[in-house]
Design a protein around this motif. Structure first.
Motif, short mmCIF file in Angstrom:
data_model
loop_
_atom_site.label_atom_id
_atom_site.label_comp_id
_atom_site.label_asym_id
_atom_site.label_seq_id
_atom_site.Cartn_x
_atom_site.Cartn_y
_atom_site.Cartn_z
N ALA A 129 5.15 -5.96 -3.38
CA ALA A 129 5.67 -4.94 -4.29
C ALA A 129 4.99 -5.02 -5.65
CB ALA A 129 7.18 -5.10 -4.45
N THR A 130 4.72 -6.24 -6.11
CA THR A 130 4.03 -6.44 -7.39
C THR A 130 2.60 -5.90 -7.32
OG1 THR A 130 5.35 -8.42 -7.84
CG2 THR A 130 3.31 -8.13 -9.10
N TRP A 151 1.49 -3.61 -5.28
CA TRP A 151 1.54 -2.16 -5.15
C TRP A 151 1.83 -1.51 -6.50
CZ3 TRP A 151 5.27 1.60 -6.01
CH2 TRP A 151 4.95 2.87 -5.52
N SER A 152 2.75 -2.08 -7.27
CA SER A 152 3.08 -1.53 -8.59
C SER A 152 1.88 -1.58 -9.52
CB SER A 152 4.25 -2.31 -9.20
OG SER A 152 5.39 -2.24 -8.38
N THR A 153 1.13 -2.67 -9.43
CA THR A 153 -0.08 -2.80 -10.25
C THR A 153 -1.09 -1.71 -9.87
OG1 THR A 153 0.26 -5.19 -10.38
CG2 THR A 153 -1.94 -4.36 -10.93
#
Length: 297
Positions: free
Chosen positions: A23-24, A26-28
């Motif tokens: 998730a981290t 992907w958010s980046t």
């Protein structure tokens, strides 16, 4: 008691840790695009496209391109955009599916089939990769347009899946192939790699249908098709992930994670739902998509 409690905590924390890391990342990635909130609202629905394509691909062994290409065609993507985008999404979904099937068959209870799985993928992967790179290196063109070739392949594939389902009727699956059958498998795998370069689908479908006709256990046939497809699409990933790629990365941003979810869920569907019913349903969908593209174009 403490040992059991620690095991439960580990089983829960490991997937949670993996989810947080993904998730981290992907958010980046999302924040690299301009207007990320607007992008999120406009492209979120492609998450469900990725889930659908990967569930189909990893529960039947057919590549997700069978779902992606008709959708991209309806969105007026160019042929290059359709193929490139489909390949990159499959790098996500087929990898998740391949790992899931690999863990299933290398489990102690599946030792016998696990050995056959290793044997078959070691035969098929090099030949499939050789086929796809033969097309790229020698710039071998498809015999027709993407729409026409894909439509005919989809119809033939759907009919092949239906035939393989009824060919299994009243027959027991076995776990061995003769030397001659292994040679046949190798030859059609090479051809499947060539077809995959043209259509972003081909090798997994051909492998699964052949193995089913040879009475290999359906779940094992699907696992071979999924794992070989995963290695095949990754082998050409430098082409489709480069700056010169025609891949539509805004779609991939959402369809890719969806494909990971679908790839994980697919094994459960393939194992717990009636294999024949599942395959006939998807075969009908493939034939309908192929006929529709053929008529429209």
């Amino acid at each position: 008691m403490n040992l059991n409690k620690n095991k439960k905590i580990t089983l829960i924390s490991r997937p949670l840790f993996i989810f947080i890391v993904l998730a981290t990342l992907w958010s980046t990635w999302l924040l690299q695009f301009p207007h990320p909130l607007e992008l999120f609202g406009d492209y979120l629905h492609y998450l469900f496209l990725g889930i659908t394509g990967a569930i189909f691909a990893n529960s039947t062994g057919a590549g997700g391109g069978v779902i992606f290409i008709p959708v991209f065609n309806s969105l007026n993507f160019t042929n290059e955009q359709s193929i490139s985008t489909s390949f990159v999404i499959q790098c996500f979904g087929m990898t998740a599916g391949a790992l899931t099937w690999w863990l299933h068959f290398t489990h102690q209870k599946q030792a016998q089939q696990g050995r056959l799985l290793v044997k078959l993928i070691f035969i098929c992967i090099p030949l499939s990769v050789a086929g796809i790179w033969t097309t790229h290196i020698f710039e071998i063109q498809a015999p027709g347009s993407l729409e026409h070739s894909f439509s005919l392949f989809s119809i033939a594939l759907g009919l092949g899946i239906i035939y393989s389902c009824f060919a299994l009727k009243n027959s027991d699956a076995n776990h061995t192939l003769s030397r001659y059958e292994v040679l046949q498998l190798g030859f059609i795998t090479y051809l499947g790699g060539i077809i995959t370069a043209w259509l972003s689908v081909g090798v997994g479908e051909i492998i699964v249908i052949y193995l089913l006709l040879k009475k290999v256990t359906p779940s094992l046939a699907i696992a071979v098709g999924v794992i070989v497809t995963a290695f095949t699409v990754w082998s050409v990933s430098p082409i489709y992930l480069s700056e010169q790629s025609d891949a539509y990365f805004k779609v991939i941003l959402f369809a890719g994670p969806g494909a990971i979810m679908g790839g994980i869920l697919a094994k459960k569907l393939a194992l717990y739902l009636p294999v024949k019913g599942l395959k006939i349903f998807f075969a009908g969908w493939i034939i309908l998509s192929g006929v529709t593209m053929l008529v429209v174009t």
